[in-house]
Design a protein around this motif. Structure first.
Motif, PDB file in Angstrom:
ATOM      1  N   PRO A  43       0.806  -1.231   0.000  1.00 22.62           N
ATOM      2  CA  PRO A  43       0.000   0.000   0.000  1.00 22.62           C
ATOM      3  C   PRO A  43       0.837   1.278   0.000  1.00 22.62           C
ATOM      4  N   GLU A  44       2.051   1.219   0.547  1.00 21.59           N
ATOM      5  CA  GLU A  44       2.896   2.419   0.556  1.00 21.59           C
ATOM      6  C   GLU A  44       3.234   2.861  -0.866  1.00 21.59           C
ATOM      7  N   ALA A  45       3.525   1.900  -1.731  1.00 21.04           N
ATOM      8  CA  ALA A  45       3.844   2.230  -3.127  1.00 21.04           C
ATOM      9  C   ALA A  45       2.627   2.835  -3.824  1.00 21.04           C
ATOM     10  N   ILE A  46       1.455   2.286  -3.556  1.00 17.41           N
ATOM     11  CA  ILE A  46       0.232   2.803  -4.174  1.00 17.41           C
ATOM     12  C   ILE A  46      -0.037   4.231  -3.701  1.00 17.41           C
ATOM     13  N   ARG A  47       0.110   4.472  -2.389  1.00 13.66           N
ATOM     14  CA  ARG A  47      -0.077   5.834  -1.869  1.00 13.66           C
ATOM     15  C   ARG A  47       0.917   6.802  -2.492  1.00 13.66           C
ATOM     16  N   SER A  48       2.147   6.372  -2.651  1.00 14.06           N
ATOM     17  CA  SER A  48       3.171   7.221  -3.242  1.00 14.06           C
ATOM     18  C   SER A  48       2.828   7.591  -4.688  1.00 14.06           C
ATOM     19  N   ILE A  49       2.415   6.600  -5.456  1.00 12.39           N
ATOM     20  CA  ILE A  49       2.054   6.853  -6.855  1.00 12.39           C
ATOM     21  C   ILE A  49       0.850   7.785  -6.928  1.00 12.39           C
ATOM     22  N   HIS A  50      -0.162   7.547  -6.102  1.00  9.48           N
ATOM     23  CA  HIS A  50      -1.334   8.423  -6.102  1.00  9.48           C
ATOM     24  C   HIS A  50      -0.950   9.833  -5.670  1.00  9.48           C
ATOM     25  N   GLY A  51      -0.037   9.949  -4.731  1.00 13.11           N
ATOM     26  CA  GLY A  51       0.443  11.267  -4.322  1.00 13.11           C
ATOM     27  C   GLY A  51       1.092  12.008  -5.476  1.00 13.11           C
ATOM     28  N   ARG A  52       1.852  11.281  -6.290  1.00 10.08           N
ATOM     29  CA  ARG A  52       2.481  11.901  -7.463  1.00 10.08           C
ATOM     30  C   ARG A  52       1.433  12.360  -8.469  1.00 10.08           C
ATOM     31  N   TYR A  53       0.383  11.556  -8.637  1.00 10.97           N
ATOM     32  CA  TYR A  53      -0.710  11.973  -9.531  1.00 10.97           C
ATOM     33  C   TYR A  53      -1.366  13.259  -9.009  1.00 10.97           C
ATOM     34  N   LEU A  54      -1.621  13.327  -7.696  1.00 11.51           N
ATOM     35  CA  LEU A  54      -2.233  14.519  -7.104  1.00 11.51           C
ATOM     36  C   LEU A  54      -1.332  15.744  -7.269  1.00 11.51           C
ATOM     37  N   GLU A  55      -0.042  15.570  -7.050  1.00  9.43           N
ATOM     38  CA  GLU A  55       0.903  16.671  -7.230  1.00  9.43           C
ATOM     39  C   GLU A  55       0.916  17.168  -8.669  1.00  9.43           C
ATOM     40  N   ALA A  56       0.662  16.260  -9.605  1.00  9.55           N
ATOM     41  CA  ALA A  56       0.640  16.631 -11.010  1.00  9.55           C
ATOM     42  C   ALA A  56      -0.681  17.270 -11.424  1.00  9.55           C
ATOM     43  N   GLY A  57      -1.657  17.318 -10.499  1.00 11.77           N
ATOM     44  CA  GLY A  57      -2.920  17.987 -10.795  1.00 11.77           C
ATOM     45  C   GLY A  57      -4.110  17.092 -11.019  1.00 11.77           C
TER      46      GLY A  57
END
Length: 63
Positions: A43-57
């Motif tokens: 789940p940490e990897a999934i949260r990290s990837i989703h965080g990157r998507y959010l940062e990208a807008g």
């Protein structure tokens, strides 16, 4: 036109990109075939990837 349809007509369309498996494989070095189970196993990897998507807008996330 009801309020919901009027609001949707004024907004940009929602686009969904199916690149979660690719990003998971690049981020973890694991097979993209494992992304379906990664919500439980990594789940940490999934949260990290989703965080990157959010940062990208991104305005929508699907997992």
């Amino acid at each position: 036109m009801d309020i919901y349809k009027e609001q949707m007509a004024q907004e940009l369309p929602r686009l969904f990109d199916g690149a979660m498996g690719t990003l998971y494989a690049q981020s973890t070095g694991m097979s993209s075939d494992l992304v379906e189970a990664a919500n439980v196993t990594n789940p940490e990897a999934i949260r990290s990837i989703h965080g990157r998507y959010l940062e990208a807008g991104a305005q929508c996330l699907l997992t």
